[in-house]
Design a protein around this motif. Structure first.
Motif, PDB file in Angstrom:
ATOM      1  N   ILE A   1       0.900  -1.032  -0.092  1.00 27.37           N
ATOM      2  CA  ILE A   1      -0.038  -0.024  -0.134  1.00 27.37           C
ATOM      3  C   ILE A   1       0.823   1.335   0.013  1.00 27.37           C
ATOM      4  O   ILE A   1       0.651   2.170  -0.695  1.00 27.37           O
ATOM      5  N   PHE A   2       1.879   1.245   0.743  1.00 25.02           N
ATOM      6  CA  PHE A   2       2.821   2.200   1.017  1.00 25.02           C
ATOM      7  C   PHE A   2       3.642   2.759  -0.418  1.00 25.02           C
ATOM      8  O   PHE A   2       3.398   3.826  -0.728  1.00 25.02           O
ATOM      9  N   THR A   3       4.062   1.565  -1.005  1.00 26.47           N
ATOM     10  CA  THR A   3       4.752   1.883  -2.275  1.00 26.47           C
ATOM     11  C   THR A   3       4.006   2.241  -3.559  1.00 26.47           C
ATOM     12  O   THR A   3       4.038   3.290  -4.169  1.00 26.47           O
TER      13      THR A   3
ATOM     14  N   VAL B   1       1.525   5.834  -7.290  1.00 31.46           N
ATOM     15  CA  VAL B   1       0.314   6.539  -7.779  1.00 31.46           C
ATOM     16  C   VAL B   1       0.247   8.178  -7.721  1.00 31.46           C
ATOM     17  O   VAL B   1      -0.009   8.929  -8.787  1.00 31.46           O
ATOM     18  N   GLY B   2       0.863   8.571  -6.524  1.00 30.88           N
ATOM     19  CA  GLY B   2       0.842   9.925  -6.078  1.00 30.88           C
ATOM     20  C   GLY B   2       1.982  10.767  -7.073  1.00 30.88           C
ATOM     21  O   GLY B   2       1.311  11.755  -7.801  1.00 30.88           O
ATOM     22  N   MET B   3       2.945  10.155  -7.270  1.00 31.63           N
ATOM     23  CA  MET B   3       3.867  10.709  -8.127  1.00 31.63           C
ATOM     24  C   MET B   3       3.498  10.474  -9.560  1.00 31.63           C
ATOM     25  O   MET B   3       3.731  11.735 -10.486  1.00 31.63           O
ATOM     26  N   ASP B   4       2.777   9.517 -10.051  1.00 34.57           N
ATOM     27  CA  ASP B   4       2.363   9.582 -11.509  1.00 34.57           C
ATOM     28  C   ASP B   4       1.256  10.713 -11.574  1.00 34.57           C
ATOM     29  O   ASP B   4       1.308  11.463 -12.680  1.00 34.57           O
ATOM     30  N   SER B   5       0.135  10.995 -11.020  1.00 39.88           N
ATOM     31  CA  SER B   5      -0.805  11.836 -10.982  1.00 39.88           C
ATOM     32  C   SER B   5       0.135  13.153 -10.969  1.00 39.88           C
ATOM     33  O   SER B   5      -0.452  14.127 -11.694  1.00 39.88           O
ATOM     34  N   LEU B   6       1.152  13.359 -10.190  1.00 38.47           N
ATOM     35  CA  LEU B   6       1.855  14.883 -10.322  1.00 38.47           C
ATOM     36  C   LEU B   6       2.454  15.048 -11.363  1.00 38.47           C
ATOM     37  O   LEU B   6       2.668  16.175 -11.838  1.00 38.47           O
ATOM     38  N   THR B   7       3.089  13.953 -12.078  1.00 38.55           N
ATOM     39  CA  THR B   7       4.048  14.157 -13.154  1.00 38.55           C
ATOM     40  C   THR B   7       3.512  13.878 -14.430  1.00 38.55           C
ATOM     41  O   THR B   7       3.973  14.260 -15.589  1.00 38.55           O
ATOM     42  N   LYS B   8       2.236  13.251 -14.683  1.00 29.64           N
ATOM     43  CA  LYS B   8       1.745  12.470 -15.633  1.00 29.64           C
ATOM     44  C   LYS B   8       1.552  13.307 -16.844  1.00 29.64           C
ATOM     45  O   LYS B   8       2.139  13.433 -18.136  1.00 29.64           O
ATOM     46  N   ASP B   9       0.976  14.662 -16.731  1.00 28.43           N
ATOM     47  CA  ASP B   9       0.756  15.617 -17.772  1.00 28.43           C
ATOM     48  C   ASP B   9       1.864  16.328 -18.014  1.00 28.43           C
ATOM     49  O   ASP B   9       1.930  16.585 -19.519  1.00 28.43           O
TER      50      ASP B   9
END
Lengths: 209, 214
Positions: free
Chosen positions: B16-18, B23-31
């Motif tokens: 869950i932690f990793t 997921v958090g990093m992906d949503s921050l950087t995806k765009d």
């Protein structure tokens, strides 16, 4: 003032930092992380990015492992390190691709290969799993900086000789002929070898058979 | 607590932690990553058409691209194939993709208006062995392809796909008098060279057929 300095020498954080930066420098003393240090040191910019990436991963993974050290079942210890380290490396890769795409391209596969960098795993097993998070953070920072410090020194020599530039700016005259070998891996071997020798001489570190 | 249960709980917590972190990093950087990839493609197409990166900036690249390049899309078998055509040069560019030794090799190829003569090849992504197969992305190696032609009269490629035509050859002989459709291999990286030859020919076959039939 002198007393303060003497006291400083006996603080735990000072000794951990000294260990990572000089006494047990990951590259020149422990000879870890050599693959990436040979590959990315042909430009100072790449060396700084790689150094910061490794420093962040060592600090973050060491702190995380230290925080969960009492919960990690011994049987899955190494796998846990790998999972935590991989997650942070992927995060670094995403940040580089999003905000520093040129550097991400130049570093190529080597960012992903931080996962296999022995320094990260080594600090987790040798330090973080036995010490509190605050000291693990300092240890991670010192080891990362020790790695970056050697990388940057090597890359300064290589970039000037290989391209006549420093951080992309021309620093030698028009008559300068680039040393192509310095841009390639053999150049890295020569310069890094000389550094390891030089720093071991300066610190009087001699390996005994 | 039972040791096995403790381990299962630990693995779940770690997962869950990793996953949360990723997921958090992906949503921050995806765009931003998507935007960078799009800029990369536009820059490559423009440079293939003779522009230099001083002709445009990151801020005006979209406008400049639309002004200079026509985008043609063709649908086939549920897939969309995109061609970029220079408005003044007539040069045609498409994105190619195929398996290398360690992962996909993705790049862009620009042809003259005859759709045969190579103007430029650029590699966008590759995971070949650094220093060996990785040379495939380096400018001096790719410069060899400039002016070479995809020869439609050439022989049938024997493997791995019997129906594939070998328009362009990447051969080991390091011959200074290469044929018009022949380029040298990368020294020490025969598998990357052969994979690159295969994917260039395969992508050309598909794109050329679609372009001719449009």
């Amino acid at each position: 003032m002198t007393m303060k300095l003497i006291r400083l020498k006996y603080t735990k954080w000072f000794n951990i930092s000294k260990d990572g930066l000089v006494k047990n420098n990951p590259i020149v003393i422990a000879v870890l992380g050599i693959c990436s240090s040979l590959a990315v040191t042909n430009r100072v910019e790449n060396a700084i990015a790689m150094g910061l990436g490794v420093t962040f991963v060592v600090m973050a993974s060491s702190a995380t492992i230290s925080l969960m050290r009492k919960l990690i079942p011994p049987k899955v210890r190494m796998v846990t390190y790998m999972v935590v380290i991989s997650a942070y490396v992927i995060a670094v890769q995403m940040v580089l691709e999003a905000y520093f795409p040129t550097i991400a391209k130049q570093l190529g596969a080597y960012v992903g290969l931080i996962i296999t960098n022995c320094i990260v795993m080594g600090r987790a097993e040798a330090f973080a799993v036995k010490n509190p998070a605050k000291y693990s953070l300092i240890d991670g920072f010192a080891s990362g900086m020790g790695y970056m410090f050697v990388l940057v020194l090597v890359s300064i020599v290589r970039e000037i000789l290989a391209f006549g530039t420093l951080l992309g700016m021309q620093v030698v005259g028009d008559q300068w002929v680039n040393w192509v070998v310095m841009a390639m891996a053999p150049g890295g071997f020569f310069v890094l070898g000389l550094f390891i020798w030089g720093i071991r001489e300066l610190t009087k570190y001699y390996e005994t058979a | 607590m039972n040791a096995n249960l403790k381990m299962i709980v630990f693995v779940l917590v770690l997962g869950i932690f990793t996953s949360g972190l990723l997921v958090g990093m992906d949503s921050l950087t995806k765009d931003r990553i998507e935007a960078n990839k799009s800029i990369d493609i536009q820059t490559t197409v423009l440079m293939g058409n003779g522009f230099s990166n001083t002709d445009f900036t990151v801020a005006n690249i979209n406008e400049f691209f639309n002004q200079e390049i026509d985008t043609v899309t063709i649908e086939s078998n549920g897939e969309t194939y995109t061609f970029y055509v220079g408005k003044t040069t007539g040069y045609i560019t498409y994105r190619f993709i195929g398996g290398g030794v360690w992962g996909d090799i993705i790049g862009m190829i620009t042809f003259e208006a005859d759709f045969e003569t190579i103007v430029k090849i650029t590699i966008l992504e590759q995971q070949e062995t650094p220093g060996l197969g990785g040379v495939v992305a380096e400018a001096p190696y790719l410069a060899q392809f400039v002016g070479k032609i995809f020869d439609s009269t050439n022989v049938t490629y024997p493997a791995p796909d019997e129906t594939l035509i070998k328009y362009l050859e990447i051969n080991k002989d390091n011959n200074p008098t290469n044929k018009a459709n022949e380029v040298d291999t990368i020294a020490g990286a025969t598998r990357t060279s052969k994979s690159f030859e295969f994917l260039l020919n395969q992508n050309y076959q598909v794109h050329k057929a679609l372009w001719d039939a449009r």
